[in-house]
Scaffold this active site. Structure first.
Site, mmCIF file in Angstrom:
data_model
loop_
_atom_site.group_PDB
_atom_site.id
_atom_site.type_symbol
_atom_site.label_atom_id
_atom_site.label_comp_id
_atom_site.label_asym_id
_atom_site.label_seq_id
_atom_site.Cartn_x
_atom_site.Cartn_y
_atom_site.Cartn_z
ATOM 1 N N CYS A 81 -4.645 -6.258 -9.263
ATOM 2 C CA CYS A 81 -4.448 -5.025 -8.505
ATOM 3 C C CYS A 81 -4.725 -5.205 -7.017
ATOM 4 O O CYS A 81 -5.724 -5.821 -6.641
ATOM 5 C CB CYS A 81 -5.371 -3.953 -9.087
ATOM 6 S SG CYS A 81 -5.202 -2.350 -8.299
ATOM 7 N N ARG B 93 0.860 -1.191 0.000
ATOM 8 C CA ARG B 93 0.000 0.000 0.000
ATOM 9 C C ARG B 93 0.885 1.226 0.000
ATOM 10 O O ARG B 93 1.958 1.217 0.595
ATOM 11 C CB ARG B 93 -0.898 -0.040 1.255
ATOM 12 C CG ARG B 93 -1.884 1.105 1.379
ATOM 13 C CD ARG B 93 -3.045 0.940 0.427
ATOM 14 N NE ARG B 93 -4.125 1.871 0.696
ATOM 15 C CZ ARG B 93 -4.270 3.073 0.142
ATOM 16 N NH1 ARG B 93 -3.373 3.505 -0.732
ATOM 17 N NH2 ARG B 93 -5.279 3.836 0.453
#
Lengths: 254, 634
Positions: free
Chosen positions: B603, B381
Site C-alpha cells: 500500500c 495519491r
C-alpha cells in the site's frame, strides 16, 4: 566489574528503499533517502536492554559514528532502553571512507575509556555487508569474541554464546570482557514507542571527536567505482544437447 | 431551475444543455439506485454459486472491525495508555499541518507566550508520504516566511515555458496559454514537494515545534461532553491474525486544547469526524481524482528547465476527466516530474489509471523526452476535486480541519498547496488568541473555534475557490471535456466565475461505476520496460514497506462482499484502480471460486480504494507508524 555494555548502532539506508547509484559513480544516492537503524544493530540494542532488565548488567551505552543525523539513530536506541549515548562525530570525506577498521579502532578506544564489560554489535551492516567490525574490535582489544550469536547468557565471569555457523550451532564460553555480534534469531527488537522517544529526549548524548580518542581515520581502501548490478540477461531454451554445446561454443564459453 | 438571461444566447444554449443534462443525470442516478435495490437478490444467487467451499475466508483481522474487548486472546492484556498534555496537537506533517505549527510558534514568539505544539506524522520522516506535481504558487509561503529565499526554501525552478495540448492518438492540438486562464503558471515555481515539506519541517523544528514522524494518529479521543480531547497513536505489536505479540505496546494519548486535523485528501480520522459531528450535512459529497507520478532523469539534450507541459485528451475519452503533467526541474541533474491525473468519477470498471498513465507516455509528443532516460521514482495519491461545493463544516468542539482534508484545491489550476498552507495559517491565527487567553469562555472542554471558518471565508482562498467553482462540474455534460473547456473559456476567462449559479457534482464517486456487463474491457498495450513499466516494478520504486506481521490496514466491513458484489457485478475494479497492486482476486485453494487477496504491504497510502470501492466496504485505517512509501522529494 563496571556492569557497563557498549552497543554500536549504525545509521544505514532503509532496507525497503530502492537505491540508486550516483551519476558520478562514486557511491549511492543518500540525500533525502529514508535511513533507519541497521536491523542487526536493533537486535544488539534489544539484547543489551534485555540483559539490563534481567539485572545482569547495570548500564547500556549506545554509540554511533557519523554526521549530525547519527544522533537520530542514537535516540532510537535510547528510546528502546539504552541509558545514554555517545555520538562520535565523523563528517565529510572522513565519513565517506569510514569503514570497519576505523570504527573498530573507535569502539576499542571507547570500550577502554568507558571500562565496558561487554561490547555488543550487529553481525554486519546491510549497506556494506562487511561483517568485520566485531571481529576487528575484539582483536584490537585482545578480547574473546562470540560472533553470529543466536543466544547469549551470562554465567558469572563468563558469557555463553550459541553461534550460528554453517554446520549448525556452536556453543562457546568466553571470558568477560568480550565482544558479541548479534545474528537474526537472537531476539525480536521492541518498538521505540512515542512515550519512550519523548523520555529519550532527556537522556544524554555525549559528543566526541575521533581525535580525542587518539584514532587515525585514514583509510587503507580507495573506492574506484560503484556500478549497478548488470541487467539479468534473458535465458535461452535449447532443444537438444548438441544445440546446447553449439550455443556454448558460439558464445565463447567453451 | 436555473434563471435564463434572454440577452445571452450562448448562455441559453448552455442552460438548455445543462437542464437536459441534469435531468439525464437524474435518470442515470435513478437507474443506479434501482440497480442497487436489485443487488440483494443477485448477491444471494452469486453467493450460493461462489460459496462452494463454505464461508468466505477471513480477510479482515483488524480490531476496528473485530473489537478486542470481546476477543478472548486479549484477556488480561494491559490496555492502559500513557497520556501527555500539549496546547495544540496537529495530525499530519504536510504543508497545512506544518504551516499551522509554524504560524502558532511565530505568534507565540511574537507575544512571548509559551506554547507546546506537537505534530504527529505517520511517515517515518517528514516528506516521505508527500507526493504532488508540483507547481507551487508562492503566495502563502511569502506570507508565512517573507524571507523564504534567504532561508533556503527549495524553490529552485521558476516556470519559464507553459505548454497546454489536447492529445489525440497520434497528434497534438496546441492550446494557447492566454493570461487569465486558470492553468497559466507565470510567477510560479516547479518544486519537489517532498523536499519543500522537509524544509518546512526543519523550519518548524527550529521554532520549537515537537515533530514526531513515525507515529500515526489512529484514534480520536473525546471528553465526556463529546468534544475532542486529542488523539491516540497507533498500538504496535499486533500480529497478522489480530492477536497480541510479546512486544505489544499501546499507543500514547496526546491531549490538547485544540486538535488540528491535516491528514490530506480523504483522511481516515476526518472520515470518523464527519460522522461524529455531522460535518457534511450541508455540502456535497467530495469528489476525487487519482494522481500517479514518476520522476525521470533524462538525456541532457532533451532537458529544458522551467518548462511546464499539460495535456488533456488521449488516452482518456471525452467523458473521463483527467490529463497529464510533465515538469522539467532545475536542480542540478536533468530531472523531469511527470504524471497523470484521472477523475475518480469514471464509469468503466475496466479502466486502470496506472495503465492509462503508462500508455500515455508512448504518445509521440511525450515519448521523445523520455527516450534514453531513466525512471527513478514512482508514486500515487488521491486528490480532491470537489472545490467549494464539497467543503464541509470546518470546526467542531475541540478541533478543526485544515488542508486537503476538507479540500481547498483549485482544480483547474491543479494547485492545492498554497490554499492548504493558508488554511493552516488561518487556523493558527484563529486559535492562538483563544488558547493563550487567561479565562477562556468555552461551553465544552475542547475549544470550539468557529472564527477559523469565518476568517477562511473572508480570505483570498474563498475568493479563489468561488471563482473556479463551476469549472469541474461543467465537465458533466454530453460533450464532456469539450463542453467543459468551452464553459471555462466563456465563464471563467471572460466572466471570472461571476455567473450567479453554482453547478452540482454527480454524487459519490463510488456510485459512478457501471456494471461490468455494460462496459467494454480496455485493451492496454504491454509495457515495453523502457518507457512504460509493469505495476510491481513501479511499486518497488516507491520504497513502500510495512511491518509484515500486522493486521491488514485495508479493512473490510464485510469479508464476503468483495467476491459477491465487487467481483460479481463490477469484475473487481479494485484490481485495476489500486496503483500498488494491493488487491488481487485469486482462485480458491480448494474448490472453485475466487477470493480477494489483500497485499497490504504494497500500500502507498493513496486512499483510492476507500474512495472508489463501489460497495464502500473498504475502510482504510492507519497501519503501524513508519510504514508506507519512502518518497524522496516527490
Amino acid at each position: 566489574m563496571s556492569g557497563r555494555v557498549l552497543v554500536g548502532v549504525k545509521r544505514v539506508i532503509d532496507y525497503a528503499v530502492k537505491i540508486r547509484v550516483r551519476p558520478d559513480k562514486t557511491g549511492v544516492v543518500t540525500d533525502g533517502v529514508k535511513h533507519s537503524m541497521n536491523p542487526f544493530c536493533e537486535i544488539a540494542v534489544e539484547e543489551a536492554v534485555k540483559l539490563k532488565e534481567k539485572k545482569l548488567i547495570k548500564e547500556v551505552v549506545a554509540v554511533s559514528c557519523g554526521p549530525q543525523q547519527a544522533q537520530e539513530t542514537i535516540r532510537t536506541a535510547l528510546a528502546m532502553g539504552a541509558d545514554r549515548g555517545i555520538h562520535v562525530e565523523v563528517t565529510g570525506k572522513d565519513y565517506d571512507t569510514l569503514g570497519p577498521l576505523q570504527v573498530s579502532k573507535i569502539l576499542a578506544a571507547l570500550a577502554k575509556k568507558e571500562d565496558a564489560q561487554l561490547v555488543i554489535l550487529g553481525k554486519q551492516a546491510i549497506d556494506d555487508d562487511c561483517n568485520q567490525t566485531g571481529q576487528m574490535t575484539a582483536a584490537l582489544l585482545d578480547w574473546p569474541q562470540g560472533t553470529f550469536a543466536s543466544e547469549v547468557s551470562m554465567e558469572g565471569d563468563k558469557v555463553k554464546v550459541v553461534r550460528e555457523i554453517d554446520g549448525g550451532l556452536e556453543t562457546v564460553k568466553i571470558n568477560i570482557p568480550a565482544v558479541v555480534t548479534a545474528d537474526l534469531r537472537l531476539n525480536t527488537p521492541r518498538y521505540a514507542t512515542l512515550p519512550n522517544i519523548m523520555k529519550a529526549k532527556k537522556k544524554k548524548i555525549a559528543n566526541v571527536k575521533p581525535a580525542d580518542l587518539g584514532v587515525d581515520l585514514t583509510s587503507r581502501l580507495e573506492v574506484l567505482r560503484v556500478d549497478e548490478p548488470p541487467q539479468r540477461q534473458a535465458g535461452m531454451k535449447v532443444e537438444t544437447v548438441d544445440d546446447l554445446v553449439g550455443k556454448l561454443k558460439e558464445t565463447g564459453h567453451i | 431551475m436555473l434563471t435564463v438571461r434572454a440577452d445571452f444566447p450562448i448562455c441559453c444554449l448552455f442552460t438548455y444543455l445543462f437542464i437536459s443534462v441534469r435531468s439525464h443525470r437524474c435518470i442515470q442516478a435513478l437507474k443506479i439506485k434501482q440497480a442497487e435495490l436489485a443487488v440483494p437478490q443477485l448477491y444471494t444467487t452469486l453467493h450460493r454459486r461462489t460459496c462452494s467451499s463454505g464461508t468466505a475466508p477471513r480477510i479482515t483481522t483488524h480490531y476496528t472491525i473485530h473489537p478486542r474487548d470481546k476477543d478472548p486472546r486479549w484477556e488480561g492484556i494491559e490496555m492502559e495508555r500513557f497520556a501527555d498534555e500539549a496546547d495544540v496537537v496537529i495530525v499530519g506533517g504536510g504543508p497545512a499541518g506544518l504551516s499551522a505549527a509554524i504560524r502558532l510558534k511565530q505568534l507565540a514568539n511574537e507575544h512571548e507566550k509559551e506554547l507546546r505544539v506537537c505534530l504527529v506524522e505517520k511517515a517515518s520522516q517528514i516528506g516521505a508520504h508527500t507526493l504532488s506535481g508540483a507547481c507551487l504558487e508562492p503566495s502563502a509561503l511569502t506570507e508565512l516566511f517573507p524571507d523564504w529565499k534567504e532561508r533556503g526554501a527549495p524553490l529552485n525552478t521558476p516556470v519559464t515555458e507553459d505548454v497546454f495540448s489536447i492529445l489525440t492518438e497520434k497528434h497534438r492540438i496546441p492550446v494557447p496559454m492566454l493570461p487569465g486562464l486558470p492553468m497559466r503558471n507565470h510567477g510560479n515555481y516547479i518544486v519537489r514537494l517532498g523536499n519543500f515539506v522537509r524544509w518546512l519541517g526543519e523550519q518548524a523544528e527550529e521554532l520549537g515545534v515537537e515533530l514526531y514522524p513515525g507515529y500515526a494518529a489512529s484514534e480520536v479521543l473525546f471528553h465526556e461532553d463529546g468534544s475532542v480531547k486529542g488523539i491516540a497513536t497507533n498500538d504496535v505489536g499486533i500480529a497478522k491474525d489480530g492477536s497480541p505479540k510479546d512486544i505489544f505496546e499501546r499507543g500514547m494519548e496526546l491531549h490538547a486544547k485544540v486538535t488540528l486535523f491535516g491528514e490530506g485528501c480523504h483522511g481516515h480520522l476526518a472520515k470518523q469526524l464527519y460522522k461524529q459531528f455531522n460535518l457534511r450535512e450541508n455540502c456535497e459529497p467530495q469528489t476525487y481524482a487519482i494522481g500517479l507520478k514518476e520522476l525521470w532523469t533524462i538525456d541532457e539534450k532533451k532537458w529544458r528547465p522551467g518548462r511546464v507541459e499539460h495535456s488533456v485528451g488521449w488516452p482518456l475519452n471525452r467523458n473521463t476527466y483527467g490529463g497529464s503533467f510533465l515538469y522539467h526541474l532545475n536542480e542540478g541533474e536533468p530531472l523531469v516530474a511527470l504524471g497523470f491525473v484521472i477523475g475518480l468519477d469514471y464509469s468503466n470498471p475496466y479502466m486502470s489509471p496506472f495503465r492509462e498513465f503508462q500508455r500515455w507516455k508512448h504518445h509521440p509528443f511525450v515519448a521523445p523526452t523520455l527516450e534514453g532516460g531513466h525512471r527513478i521514482a514512482y508514486g500515487a495519491r488521491a486528490l480532491n476535486e470537489g472545490g467549494l461545493q464539497s467543503i464541509p463544516k470546518l470546526t467542531f468542539p475541540g478541533g478543526l480541519l485544515i488542508g486537503c482534508s476538507p479540500g481547498f484545491m483549485n482544480v483547474p489550476k491543479i494547485k492545492g498547496t498554497h490554499t492548504a498552507m493558508k488554511s493552516g495559517m488561518l487556523a493558527a491565527e484563529a486559535i492562538f488568541s483563544k488558547i493563550t487567553a487567561e479565562n477562556v469562555d468555552s461551553e465544552t472542554t475542547g475549544l470550539h473555534v468557529p472564527e477559523y471558518s469565518d476568517s477562511l471565508k473572508s480570505s483570498w482562498v474563498w475568493k479563489e475557490l468561488y471563482s473556479v467553482r463551476n469549472i469541474r462540474p461543467s465537465f458533466h455534460n454530453y460533450f464532456g471535456l469539450y463542453g467543459g473547456m468551452i464553459y471555462t473559456g466563456i465563464f471563467y476567462w471572460i466572466l471570472r466565475g461571476k455567473e450567479p449559479w453554482t453547478l452540482k457534482h454527480c454524487g459519490l464517486d463510488a456510485n459512478q461505476l457501471k456494471p461490468a456487463k455494460d462496459c467494454t474491457p480496455i485493451d492496454y498495450p504491454k509495457p515495453d520496460g523502457k518507457i512504460s513499466f509493469d505495476l510491481l516494478s513501479s511499486v518497488a520504486l516507491s520504497g513502500t514497506n510495512h511491518e509484515g506481521d500486522q493486521p491488514p490496514h485495508l479493512t473490510l466491513k464485510d469479508d464476503s462482499v468483495p467476491v459477491a458484489r465487487n467481483l460479481g457485478i463490477y469484475d473487481g475494479p479494485e484490481q485495476r484502480f489500486c496503483p500498488a497492486g494491493v488487491y488481487e482476486y485469486v482462485p480458491l485453494e480448494t474448490g472453485d471460486g475466487m477470493r480477494l487477496q489483500i497485499n497490504a504491504q504494497n500500500c502507498v497510502h493513496c486512499k483510492t480504494c476507500d474512495i472508489k470501492d463501489p460497495s464502500q466496504n473498504i475502510n482504510w485505517v492507519v497501519p503501524e507508524g513508519g510504514g508506507g512509501p519512502a518518497y524522496n522529494g516527490m
